[in-house]
Design an enzyme around this catalytic site. Structure first.
Site, short mmCIF file in Angstrom:
data_model
loop_
_atom_site.label_atom_id
_atom_site.label_comp_id
_atom_site.label_asym_id
_atom_site.label_seq_id
_atom_site.Cartn_x
_atom_site.Cartn_y
_atom_site.Cartn_z
N HIS A 1 0.83 -1.21 0.00
CA HIS A 1 0.00 0.00 0.00
C HIS A 1 0.87 1.26 0.00
CE1 HIS A 1 -3.19 2.79 1.42
NE2 HIS A 1 -2.20 3.30 2.12
N GLU A 2 1.87 1.30 0.89
CA GLU A 2 2.73 2.49 0.98
C GLU A 2 3.53 2.70 -0.32
OE1 GLU A 2 2.64 4.66 3.36
OE2 GLU A 2 1.16 3.48 4.45
N HIS B 1 1.64 4.50 -3.01
CA HIS B 1 1.68 5.97 -2.97
C HIS B 1 2.85 6.50 -3.80
CE1 HIS B 1 -1.57 6.60 -0.22
NE2 HIS B 1 -1.02 5.93 0.76
N GLU C 1 -5.77 7.00 -0.94
CA GLU C 1 -5.73 5.78 -0.12
C GLU C 1 -6.40 4.61 -0.83
OE1 GLU C 1 -4.10 5.29 2.78
OE2 GLU C 1 -3.32 7.30 2.37
#
Length: 440
Positions: free
Chosen positions: A302-303, A306, A382
């Site tokens: 997920h990070e 970004h 997100e």
């Protein structure tokens, strides 16, 4: 004709309207904490009843605390405006520079003014900070700080903040004074350079003053993270574990750094299988929270999403464009005497006071709208980062990680829609799980 009384009335009116709007949102959410005593049907397979009850009570306590704190803040703000608080601090700043033997100088006086304002804010916020850590967080099992650690941490933070902010405000005042008609452009370039400089030195020279960062030990997790980073061409430079458990049991993970010097930082509280060298035997046998390796990799997926989707770059661009707009507006407004008179300044027009009036008070409606827009954009980012982790084949592990993190942090999973839309830069748990469960 716009008078100083009209400006003061307008600022106070919007300040209180914004407070009442926030209070209305807080009450809407507070009612949910009060009345949602039974676990909703759609959550029964996600969160057990004891955890749900703990999260609800934690949310209730945070809600009460937040409303009292916001009321205290609005009273302080109103008092500063009505009682010419900025004038008081400006006069005291002059007295301080004179006492220290400096010649009369707006630049030095501005630094002293900032020091006094920061000291005032630190003192007035201290009771709430102490209560938050040692009563509210302690009650719900999150606080791990001792009184000595907290005091030392606060003192270091205060001193470093002054060492950084005071030279910067001196430079800002100087640029405005000598920059001529295009000072706003020079001010923007200086602010941009300063931002990148501080972001560059922060991980190596500032962050270690507050927390201990240690390289992630060799092993399966480190190897898997390096493989994950390489698979999407993420320029991983170093892997760190930060001992967040000295402060709290809340957990997190993030990355930082420019160009090919990216670092990934994992909180020790995130890693279920990680044992700090400083742990005592009693801590070792404690039932550890956190995520297993597959779930940690999903969180990192997920990070890294970004980064891959350029969310950080987009936020920086938005921030810089906004900063240029603010400085341009300041350049147009700051010479209007009526703005200074509205705050009690009749004989002087200090640059630092003009900055406060324009950027904080005059632009407060704009700042509120921008904050909401950035919250909306952040939620979108997100969801996109979750979708990226899903594309890496980690949807199931990310789902279980989100549930675990929500449980470990006692996040209440039910929110009023308007409160959530206004406040939550990260979508609530149920929304993220539903998005992950959708068929592509």
């Amino acid at each position: 004709m716009i008078t100083e009384d009209l400006i003061q009335y307008g600022i106070l009116t919007f300040t209180w309207l914004e407070f009442l709007w926030e209070l209305n949102l807080a009450f809407r959410q507070h009612k949910i904490y009060c009345y949602m005593t039974s676990t909703p049907h759609e959550l029964q397979e996600i969160i057990d009843k004891p955890t749900y009850d703990k999260a609800r009570l934690y949310g209730l306590d945070k809600s009460r605390f937040s409303m009292i704190k916001e009321f205290y803040s609005i009273v302080i703000t109103t008092g500063l405006i009505l009682l010419d608080g900025l004038v008081f601090f400006w006069v005291q700043a002059g007295a301080l520079t004179h006492f220290l033997g400096f010649e009369e100088s707006e630049i030095l006086k501005s630094a002293a003014f900032l020091l006094l304002i920061n000291t005032f804010n630190t003192i007035t916020s201290l009771p709430f900070s102490i209560y938050h850590h040692f009563v509210l967080e302690e009650k719900h099992g999150f606080n791990k700080q001792t009184a000595g650690f907290y005091a030392k941490d606060k003192l270091k933070g205060y001193l470093i903040s002054q060492l950084i902010s005071m030279p910067l405000i001196c430079a800002v005042v100087y640029i405005v004074k000598v920059g001529g008609d295009y000072f706003f452009l020079y001010l923007w370039l200086f602010a941009m350079a300063t931002t990148f400089f501080l972001l560059t030195i922060y991980p190596d020279y500032i962050a270690p003053l507050f927390d201990k960062y240690t390289p992630l030990p060799d092993g399966e997790l480190k190897t898997r993270i390096e493989q994950l980073a390489a698979s999407i061409h993420f320029p991983l430079y170093k892997l760190y574990v930060v001992e967040g458990s000295k402060r709290s049991v809340h957990s997190n993970a993030y990355f930082f750094g420019f160009f090919k010097n990216k670092r990934i930082v994992l909180f020790d509280t995130l890693l279920k299988d990680y044992s700090s060298p400083n742990n005592t035997e009693s801590e070792e046998v404690e039932d550890k929270k956190g995520c297993d390796n597959e779930e940690v990799l999903a969180v990192l997926g997920h990070e890294l999403g970004h980064w891959k989707l350029n969310h950080v770059v987009k936020n920086i661009i938005i921030m810089q464009v906004n900063l240029l707009l603010l400085f341009l507006s300041f350049g147009y407004l700051f010479k209007h005497k009526v703005l200074y008179r509205a705050f009690g300044f009749y004989d002087e027009e200090p640059v630092i006071i003009g900055l406060l009036i324009v950027l904080v008070y005059i632009f407060s409606p704009y700042n509120a709208v921008l904050s909401f827009a950035m919250t909306f954009l952040s939620r979108r980012f997100e969801f996109q980062a979750d979708a990226f982790a899903k594309s890496l084949g980690k949807a199931g592990y990310l789902r279980s990680a989100l549930i675990k993190l929500n449980r470990d942090n006692l996040g209440f999973p039910v929110y009023d829609w308007l409160y959530s839309m206004w406040h939550h830069s990260h979508p609530p748990l149920l929304e993220r799980l539903k998005a992950l469960d959708k068929t592509d």
